[in-house]
Design an enzyme around this catalytic site. Structure first.
Site, PDB file in Angstrom:
ATOM      1  N   HIS A 229       0.854  -1.170   0.141  1.00  0.00           N
ATOM      2  CA  HIS A 229       0.054   0.112  -0.234  1.00  0.00           C
ATOM      3  C   HIS A 229       0.775   1.259  -0.129  1.00  0.00           C
ATOM      4  O   HIS A 229       0.442   2.287  -0.228  1.00  0.00           O
ATOM      5  CB  HIS A 229      -1.073  -0.037   1.186  1.00  0.00           C
TER       6      HIS A 229
ATOM      7  N   ASP B 203      -0.212  -7.743   1.658  1.00  0.00           N
ATOM      8  CA  ASP B 203       0.479  -6.196   1.646  1.00  0.00           C
ATOM      9  C   ASP B 203       1.853  -6.214   1.820  1.00  0.00           C
ATOM     10  O   ASP B 203       2.651  -5.958   2.780  1.00  0.00           O
ATOM     11  CB  ASP B 203      -0.240  -5.558   2.840  1.00  0.00           C
TER      12      ASP B 203
ATOM     13  N   SER C 256       4.207   2.793   8.101  1.00  0.00           N
ATOM     14  CA  SER C 256       3.815   1.289   7.158  1.00  0.00           C
ATOM     15  C   SER C 256       5.110   1.071   6.490  1.00  0.00           C
ATOM     16  O   SER C 256       5.925   1.520   5.987  1.00  0.00           O
ATOM     17  CB  SER C 256       2.834   1.960   6.139  1.00  0.00           C
TER      18      SER C 256
END
Ligand SMILES: *[C@@H]1O[C@H](CO)[C@@H](O)[C@H](O)[C@H]1NC(C)=O
Ligand SMILES: *[C@@H]1O[C@H](CO)[C@@H](O)[C@H](O)[C@H]1NC(C)=O
Ligand SMILES: *[C@@H]1O[C@H](CO)[C@@H](O)[C@H](O)[C@H]1NC(C)=O
Length: 238
Positions: free
Chosen positions: A67, A107, A191
């Protein structure tokens, strides 16, 4: 779909306005000793002003979250303070084929450096797990340049880290994830960074679900499940 979608959306918004920032800082962590995590990579898209973490797994590959993909990503090696970035390195992005935007799962992304890293005291590789059969130790650590508060735009210019205890080493709500649930932990801007358990990167910061008791259920992509995929991409002929 609801809460996951909401959170993943949060992670996917590339905005600098308070409360809707992108990606996952470390809440309740502490400053890392400068350059003590030499595998840690700062990933930044200057046009979208979007930041992520990642880690160097070979001279020419950085592992991060799918992402985090945007069109103008560059990676920065050997960074402690993001106010003093070295020259960025251009990359080719290989997000997992099954990753669907704004949905949790798969992911994971490899970034191939167009100019391979020159390893030195502040730029080093971290070895991946060897198999998916080993039990993951529960003493873990996450790190990043993300926010210092969950709901305030407070990115950290220096790398921060936090110790966490693994809650589930198998499937946390969705397959092939591992998770932690503490007041501390990764949040916006973190992230793509590693969850290191024992000295091995076992997870990639993916998303979190806020909890009214202010404990955040944080999910990490389980790296060992994706070893065949990782090796396929890294060993593909040019
Ligand atoms: C190590 O490499 C990084 C990134 O290329 C560079 O910024 C840094 O100056 C180098 N350090 C040394 C000691 O050569
Ligand atoms: C994490 O745990 C180690 C070992 O117990 C300790 O030395 C270190 O200070 C801790 N780090 C943080 C950020 O709490
Ligand atoms: C919040 O966390 C607590 C403690 O882990 C758990 O019992 C509760 O179900 C969680 N609530 C939500 C909404 O996830």
């Amino acid at each position: 779909m609801s809460i996951f979608w909401f959170i993943t959306t949060l992670l996917l918004l590339h905005s600098c306005t308070p409360g809707v920032g992108m990606d996952h800082d470390i809440v309740n962590g502490e400053k890392s000793i400068p350059h003590s995590r030499p595998y840690m990579v700062y990933i930044y898209d200057k046009q979208r002003r979007a930041a992520c973490g990642g880690f160097l797994v070979r001279e020419d590959f950085v592992l991060t979250a799918a992402h985090c993909k945007t069109n103008h990503l560059k990676v920065y090696l050997g960074v402690d303070d993001t106010n003093h970035l070295p020259e960025g390195i251009e990359v080719d992005a290989f997000p997992h084929e099954s990753f669907v935007n704004k949905k949790p799962g798969d992911d994971i992304m490899l970034l191939k450096l167009k100019t391979p890293a020159t390893l030195n005291k502040t730029v080093k590789i971290i070895a991946l797990p060897e198999t998916n059969r080993e039990k993951i130790p529960s003493n873990c650590m996450a790190m990043g340049w993300g926010w210092k508060e969950h709901n305030e735009f407070t990115p950290s210019s220096v790398l921060r880290e936090v110790n966490l205890t693994l809650l589930d080493s198998e499937n946390c709500a969705i397959p092939h994830t591992i998770c932690t649930q503490e007041k501390a932990g990764p949040t916006q801007g973190d992230s793509g960074g590693p969850l290191i358990c024992g000295n091995v990167p076992q997870g990639i910061v993916s998303y979190y679900i806020p909890n009214e008791s202010t404990r955040f259920l944080t999910m990490y992509t389980k790296i060992s499940h994706y070893l065949p995929w990782i090796h396929k991409i890294m060993n593909a002929p040019l």
